[in-house]
Structure formats: structure tokens, C-alpha cells
Design a protein around this motif. Structure first.
Motif, PDB file in Angstrom:
ATOM      1  N   ARG A   1       0.842  -1.192   0.000  1.00 37.91           N
ATOM      2  CA  ARG A   1       0.000   0.000   0.000  1.00 37.91           C
ATOM      3  C   ARG A   1       0.885   1.253   0.000  1.00 37.91           C
ATOM      4  NH1 ARG A   1      -4.084   1.591   4.878  1.00 37.91           N
ATOM      5  NH2 ARG A   1      -2.141   1.528   6.048  1.00 37.91           N
ATOM      6  N   SER A   2       1.945   1.215   0.810  1.00 37.43           N
ATOM      7  CA  SER A   2       2.847   2.364   0.901  1.00 37.43           C
ATOM      8  C   SER A   2       3.564   2.610  -0.431  1.00 37.43           C
ATOM      9  CB  SER A   2       3.850   2.113   2.021  1.00 37.43           C
ATOM     10  OG  SER A   2       4.744   3.169   2.114  1.00 37.43           O
TER      11      SER A   2
ATOM     12  N   LYS B   1       1.283   4.335  -2.765  1.00 32.88           N
ATOM     13  CA  LYS B   1       1.080   5.742  -2.426  1.00 32.88           C
ATOM     14  C   LYS B   1       2.314   6.573  -2.756  1.00 32.88           C
ATOM     15  CE  LYS B   1      -2.314   5.016   1.262  1.00 32.88           C
ATOM     16  NZ  LYS B   1      -3.317   6.016   0.883  1.00 32.88           N
TER      17      LYS B   1
ATOM     18  N   LEU C   1       1.920   7.025  -6.554  1.00 35.77           N
ATOM     19  CA  LEU C   1       0.711   7.635  -7.124  1.00 35.77           C
ATOM     20  C   LEU C   1       0.224   8.860  -6.370  1.00 35.77           C
ATOM     21  CD1 LEU C   1      -1.317   4.397  -7.938  1.00 35.77           C
ATOM     22  CD2 LEU C   1       0.153   5.723  -9.446  1.00 35.77           C
ATOM     23  N   GLY C   2       0.632   8.999  -5.125  1.00 31.89           N
ATOM     24  CA  GLY C   2       0.152  10.106  -4.299  1.00 31.89           C
ATOM     25  C   GLY C   2      -0.302   9.551  -2.956  1.00 31.89           C
ATOM     26  N   GLN C   3      -0.055  10.353  -1.898  1.00 33.76           N
ATOM     27  CA  GLN C   3      -0.276   9.818  -0.547  1.00 33.76           C
ATOM     28  C   GLN C   3      -1.742   9.513  -0.247  1.00 33.76           C
ATOM     29  OE1 GLN C   3       1.685  13.450   0.016  1.00 33.76           O
ATOM     30  NE2 GLN C   3       2.500  12.732   1.961  1.00 33.76           N
ATOM     31  N   GLY C   4      -2.659  10.188  -0.966  1.00 32.35           N
ATOM     32  CA  GLY C   4      -4.083  10.009  -0.668  1.00 32.35           C
ATOM     33  C   GLY C   4      -4.754   8.977  -1.562  1.00 32.35           C
ATOM     34  N   ILE C   5      -4.021   8.455  -2.531  1.00 36.12           N
ATOM     35  CA  ILE C   5      -4.620   7.456  -3.423  1.00 36.12           C
ATOM     36  C   ILE C   5      -4.797   6.135  -2.672  1.00 36.12           C
ATOM     37  CG2 ILE C   5      -4.241   6.081  -5.519  1.00 36.12           C
ATOM     38  CD1 ILE C   5      -4.886   8.989  -6.153  1.00 36.12           C
ATOM     39  N   TYR C   6      -5.951   5.537  -2.801  1.00 32.36           N
ATOM     40  CA  TYR C   6      -6.182   4.255  -2.139  1.00 32.36           C
ATOM     41  C   TYR C   6      -7.036   3.370  -3.051  1.00 32.36           C
ATOM     42  CZ  TYR C   6     -10.875   6.012  -0.956  1.00 32.36           C
ATOM     43  OH  TYR C   6     -12.162   6.513  -1.017  1.00 32.36           O
TER      44      TYR C   6
ATOM     45  N   ASN D   1      -9.497   8.579  -4.038  1.00 31.34           N
ATOM     46  CA  ASN D   1      -8.536   9.577  -3.538  1.00 31.34           C
ATOM     47  C   ASN D   1      -9.089  10.196  -2.269  1.00 31.34           C
ATOM     48  OD1 ASN D   1      -6.146  11.359  -3.866  1.00 31.34           O
ATOM     49  ND2 ASN D   1      -7.712  12.947  -3.967  1.00 31.34           N
ATOM     50  N   SER D   2      -8.214  10.325  -1.279  1.00 35.07           N
ATOM     51  CA  SER D   2      -8.619  10.942  -0.017  1.00 35.07           C
ATOM     52  C   SER D   2      -7.786  12.202   0.191  1.00 35.07           C
ATOM     53  CB  SER D   2      -8.361   9.966   1.128  1.00 35.07           C
ATOM     54  OG  SER D   2      -8.792  10.521   2.346  1.00 35.07           O
ATOM     55  N   THR D   3      -8.466  13.310   0.428  1.00 35.84           N
ATOM     56  CA  THR D   3      -7.716  14.546   0.629  1.00 35.84           C
ATOM     57  C   THR D   3      -8.213  15.225   1.909  1.00 35.84           C
ATOM     58  OG1 THR D   3      -6.901  16.512  -0.518  1.00 35.84           O
ATOM     59  CG2 THR D   3      -9.221  16.067  -0.746  1.00 35.84           C
TER      60      THR D   3
ATOM     61  N   ASP E   1     -13.190  11.629   0.832  1.00 36.13           N
ATOM     62  CA  ASP E   1     -12.880  10.450   0.012  1.00 36.13           C
ATOM     63  C   ASP E   1     -13.740  10.472  -1.250  1.00 36.13           C
ATOM     64  OD1 ASP E   1     -11.328   9.788   2.158  1.00 36.13           O
ATOM     65  OD2 ASP E   1     -12.630   8.188   2.886  1.00 36.13           O
TER      66      ASP E   1
ATOM     67  N   GLU F   1     -14.490   8.154  -4.455  1.00 41.11           N
ATOM     68  CA  GLU F   1     -14.243   6.798  -4.955  1.00 41.11           C
ATOM     69  C   GLU F   1     -14.367   6.728  -6.475  1.00 41.11           C
ATOM     70  OE1 GLU F   1     -16.615   4.065  -2.733  1.00 41.11           O
ATOM     71  OE2 GLU F   1     -15.412   4.437  -0.939  1.00 41.11           O
TER      72      GLU F   1
ATOM     73  N   GLN G   1       1.032  14.021  -3.245  1.00 40.12           N
ATOM     74  CA  GLN G   1       2.374  14.216  -3.749  1.00 40.12           C
ATOM     75  C   GLN G   1       3.095  12.877  -3.899  1.00 40.12           C
ATOM     76  OE1 GLN G   1       3.259  17.017  -0.514  1.00 40.12           O
ATOM     77  NE2 GLN G   1       3.085  18.632  -2.034  1.00 40.12           N
TER      78      GLN G   1
ATOM     79  N   LEU H   1      -5.097   8.610   4.020  1.00 39.65           N
ATOM     80  CA  LEU H   1      -3.924   9.405   3.654  1.00 39.65           C
ATOM     81  C   LEU H   1      -2.692   8.927   4.414  1.00 39.65           C
ATOM     82  CD1 LEU H   1      -3.162  12.178   2.081  1.00 39.65           C
ATOM     83  CD2 LEU H   1      -3.004  13.079   4.402  1.00 39.65           C
ATOM     84  N   GLN H   2      -1.643   8.644   3.683  1.00 44.54           N
ATOM     85  CA  GLN H   2      -0.375   8.317   4.343  1.00 44.54           C
ATOM     86  C   GLN H   2       0.340   9.627   4.647  1.00 44.54           C
ATOM     87  OE1 GLN H   2       1.851   4.798   3.193  1.00 44.54           O
ATOM     88  NE2 GLN H   2       3.584   6.115   2.738  1.00 44.54           N
TER      89      GLN H   2
END
Lengths: 317, 207
Positions: free
Chosen positions: A23-24, A27, A30-35, A53-55, A73, A75, B66, B137-138
Motif C-alpha cells: 500500500r505504501s 502511495k 501515485l500520491g499519498q491520498g490514493i487508495y 482519492n482521499s484529501t 474520500d 471513490e 504528492q 492518507l499516508q
């Protein structure tokens, strides 16, 4: 261990992608909020992977300053299929550009849907704002005259409106089922004669107002996009510069000040409007019972909140 | 062993000059800007990177976060001229993290933490889950001190609330909790260092 920079992730079980290192890894690329919002297996044994995407968004109350960070979020912004190769599944990662585009489109859909819902809910409240009435006048006239006279030659309406758009308005109303056009004459369409809209005890003015409300409901996007009736957008967008945040926070008592509403208007719609203009328009919306306003602070009007919540229940806000 | 007064004094002096996060989804570049500025002052090098510069380097797109791999790749092309580099590693241990913190030629490390981190920050701000039901969010934290009991860290979200007024913010968590949240990201860490340093204790570490 250095981080691999290639664009694929190999996995054995679908669950591996939802946690830990994989998962890490996803991210980081692709971006830290992509899940991953959903994985399902196809009949062929492949996996279809949907990304979300979660922002984070600061949705603090302007008066209480309560430091609330709401995660938004969204989806189904993009999906890919991972196929089995040599015993493992290979997920070819999409580009950030593809994911971003998918997110922007979904986000726009959600806001568009909310603006549409709001436009249909507030129409009767803002009907008499001169800017709204002016822009809607040609439509109102066509509907009103046809309803009053039973039929009307198009040339007569054109002559009275003196506008090169009259035929466009008529064909739109006809396409939407409010008018019938036969041999250059217009007649009330099926919707205009609907019993729901035309109970015996209603005054002519109320009926016409409601009829125009129905035209907006059924033709919002056509009127807005093809007939350039920007007023249909403007007040719902101003409204939702408050309500969108309140809905995201699920808090009708949230108070936002004019600065925050101005920021939201700019960020949500990529439009700029001066602080005083925003304040004046929020005052008008408050007088029309669409929002509550106490000095600088805007909050929900309970009836509007209830209607929006019930209408937006499936909109993934 | 707990966080010492000296650790806290250093922390407070350092974060006093930290840039604040301009947008909610720019934690990585804000943290990077801060560690670059900090080592720049300490090592007498003249890094001139704004958050906006760093956003360009990591292909920042509003609201979709990012890309740390791209940030490292592109920032290294810029740092090369200064004889510095950004490292991005996974699989480090706490001894490595401590070694990075204590090495004068390295910046403070930026550690990735699992989205579950947001369950732990109630005293600083109030995160709320989105419609998926989980935090997704990570996040990243700048690590200032690590010992057998506690980790002293800086969370860039402390500065995003425009109207904050002297709120006491969380800056410490237990070593075990930190280790768990960090491990859930594969122990991912970013830091800046003088080029060519390769001596950290972990057998997995390649510098």
C-alpha cells in the motif's frame, strides 16, 4: 532497501495491496491520498482494481475555531485490471495524470449534482431576484403566454421578444416536453398540462412559478450550458460555497465566515468574486431563507439543510 | 529514558522557523522544505527551495497529493550542485533513524506513517474519517528524537488551521506506537545528506 521506481506492483493475494508495504509503495508512486476503493475478481480470474482519492480539508468552524480536519474520500476515480503472470498478479500502475484527471472529473460530477439539486430547491426563493428574473424572462414569457392563450404563432412571440434566441428557447422547451410545435404554432405540451402542476385551487401566478421551477428541474443543464443562463449556476454555487463544506462535515450548525466562503467559491469553482460582492449575495440568500446569516457568519437554514441532505443522500459527498 | 529537556529546547527552537503548510495536501513538500532549510542553516549551504519549487519537482496536483519517489528523483538533480542528495529508503530500523537524527551531515528524517496515525491526534486537532470509513492518507512526520520510550516529532498539519491560537499540540508518542505506524508503511523515510554517506547500522540500509 532502496525503493523500486518501476510502474508495476506484483502481488499474490488482492488483500496485500490494501495494507503494509505494498500500500505504501502504491502511495509513494501515485500520491499519498490514493487508495484502493474496491477490488473484485472477474470470471477470467483477473482483478479489477478501483482507485479512490482521499484529501484532507480544514472544515473548522469560523466562530469556534475548532480545528476539524475532514478527509474527503472520492471513490471510483480510475480502474485498472491486474492479470496473472507466472503465478502472480501484475498491477500496471496508472500515471498520476490519469488519476488526477479521473479525480477532477468525479469531483466535478459531485459538485455539479449538488448545484443541480440546489438550483431546483432554491428556485422559488430566488425567482424574484432581478438578475435571475431578467435572464429567465424569455422562457417565462413563452411559458406564460402559451399557457394563457392556449396557442401562439412562433412569429408572434419572435416579434414581441425581438430576440434571435426565441426559436432556440422554443425548441428547447419543446424538447423538454413543455411545448408542442405544429405548423409554426406552439401549444402547451404534456408537462404543462400535467395534473400535478395544475391543481384547481392554485393561483395562476403560483402555477406559472412552479411551472418554471419544473422547467429548471428538467432542463437545468441545457439552459445553463446551451442557452448560457449563468444565473442558474451563480446562486447555487454561492449557496454551495457554504453547504458543500457543511455537508462534508455533516454539521448544519457549522458557521463559516465570508472569507472562508470566498475561499471555497474560488477553490470549488475556480472563479473569483470580491469579498463585498460575496457578502451582499449571502445577505440576499439569507433574506430569501436559503441560508442563515448572523453578521459575518453563515450557517444552514434548517429546511434547506433537510432537503439537501435528503436529495444528496446518494451523491457521495 | 524519555525525551530530554535539551531535545525539547532544540525542537522548539527549530520549529519556530518552520514554514507553515499552505494547503492541506502539501505535507510532504512542507516537511521537505523545513528539513532542507534546517540543514541549510546548520551546514552553511544555501538551499533556496520554496514549497512551490518542491511541488513542481514532485508533480503536485491539487488534492491528489504528492509523489515521494518523483520528489526524490527530481530534487536530487537540483541538490547535486550542492554536493547533497535526498535519500528515500524503506526497511530501516529505529537505530538507523536515530543515526540520521544525530548525524550533523544529515537532515532530520521525514518518516511516513500509516493512515491510522490520525486516530492518535485528538489532542492536537480533530480528524474525521471520509466516506470510505477509514483514514486513507499516508502522512509524514519530521522526527527529532527517538529513544526507547518516546519519539519526538513535528506534524505539519499543526500549522494548516488559519486561526489557531496557542493550542497545545501533540509532539510526542510512545516508541512502540510510532514503530507500529511507521512499520505499516514499510518503514519509509526521506532525508537529505551530504553525498556519499553510507554508514548506517541496519543490514538492509544501502544509504
Amino acid at each position: 532497501m532502496s525503493v523500486p521506481v518501476n510502474n508495476r506492483i506484483v502481488f499474490g493475494e488482492a488483500e496485500e495491496l490494501m495494507e503494509g508495504r505494498k500500500r505504501s509503495q502504491l502511495k509513494s508512486k501515485l500520491g499519498q491520498g490514493i487508495y484502493i476503493s474496491e477490488i473484485h475478481e472477474t470470471q477470467d480470474g483477473d482483478f479489477v482494481i478501483n482507485f479512490g482519492n482521499s484529501t484532507p480539508k480544514d472544515v473548522s468552524d469560523s466562530r469556534d475555531k475548532d480545528r476539524v480536519l475532514q478527509f474527503i474520500d472520492v471513490e471510483d476515480i480510475y480502474s485498472v485490471t491486474a492479470s496473472k503472470q507466472d503465478g502472480n498478479y501484475v498491477l500496471e500502475l496508472p500515471s498520476r495524470e490519469e488519476l488526477h484527471r479521473g479525480y477532477i472529473e468525479r469531483q466535478k460530477q459531485i459538485l455539479d449534482q449538488l448545484d443541480y439539486t440546489t438550483a431546483t430547491l432554491i428556485y422559488e426563493n430566488i425567482f424574484e431576484f432581478s438578475s435571475v428574473e431578467n435572464q429567465m424572462t424569455p422562457i417565462i414569457e413563452i411559458v406564460k403566454w402559451t399557457q394563457e392563450d392556449g396557442s401562439k404563432p412562433i412569429t408572434e412571440i419572435e416579434a414581441q421578444q425581438n430576440s434571435d434566441k426565441t426559436r432556440l428557447y422554443i425548441s428547447t422547451l419543446s424538447d423538454l416536453g413543455f411545448l408542442n410545435v405544429t405548423d409554426g404554432t406552439i401549444y402547451p405540451g404534456e408537462k404543462m398540462q400535467s395534473a400535478d402542476l395544475h391543481p384547481a385551487d392554485r393561483t395562476k401566478e403560483d402555477y406559472q412559478k412552479e411551472l418554471i421551477g419544473q422547467v429548471i428541474k428538467d432542463g437545468y443543464y441545457v439552459l445553463r450550458d446551451k442557452l448560457s443562463m449563468s444565473m442558474l449556476d451563480q446562486y447555487p454555487q454561492l449557496c454551495n460555497s457554504y453547504y458543500y463544506t457543511a455537508l462534508q462535515r455533516n454539521d448544519p450548525n457549522l458557521e463559516l465566515d465570508i472569507d472562508r466562503i470566498q475561499d471555497n467559491y474560488r477553490e470549488q469553482y475556480n472563479k473569483k468574486k470580491g469579498r463585498n460582492k460575496i457578502n451582499d449575495k449571502m445577505d440576499r440568500l439569507a433574506r430569501a431563507d436559503v441560508v442563515h446569516k448572523d453578521g459575518e457568519y453563515v450557517s444552514s437554514k434548517q429546511t434547506m439543510w433537510n432537503d439537501l441532505v435528503s436529495e444528496s443522500a446518494t451523491a457521495s459527498i | 529514558m524519555t525525551i530530554t529537556t535539551e531535545d525539547v529546547e532544540t525542537y522548539e527552537a527549530k520549529i519556530d522557523g518552520f514554514a507553515t503548510q499552505p494547503e492541506e495536501d502539501q505535507c510532504l513538500t512542507t516537511a521537505t522544505k523545513n528539513v532542507l532549510d534546517e540543514i541549510s542553516g546548520r551546514r552553511d549551504v544555501d538551499f533556496q527551495f520554496s514549497i512551490s519549487d518542491l511541488n513542481d519537482l514532485c508533480d503536485y496536483r491539487p488534492e491528489t497529493g504528492q509523489d515521494s519517489i518523483l520528489l526524490q528523483e527530481n530534487l536530487n538533480s537540483e541538490l547535486e550542485d550542492y554536493g547533497y542528495e535526498m535519500k528515500l529508503s524503506r526497511g530501516l530500523n529505529e537505530e538507523d533513524l536515530r543515526a540520521i537524527v544525530k548525524d550533523d551531515r544529515r537532515s532530520y528524517p521525514i518518516a511516513s506513517v500509516s493512515p491510522r496515525y490520525f486516530d492518535e491526534v485528538e489532542n492536537s486537532y480533530k480528524p474525521r474519517r471520509g466516506s470510505s470509513g477509514d483514514y486513507q492518507l499516508q502522512h509524514v512526520l519530521i522526527v527529532f528524537a527517538v529513544n526507547s520510550e518516546k519519539v519526538l516529532y513535528y506534524d505539519t498539519f499543526h500549522d494548516i488551521f488559519e486561526r489557531r491560537q496557542n493550542v497545545e499540540v501533540e509532539r510526542e508518542m510512545s516508541d512502540n506506537l510510532f514503530y507500529q505506524l511507521w512499520s505499516e508503511t514499510g518503514n519509509e523515510v526521506l532525508w537529505v545528506q551530504k553525498e556519499g554517506q553510507r554508514t548506517l547500522s541496519s543490514p538492509e540500509f544501502e544509504g
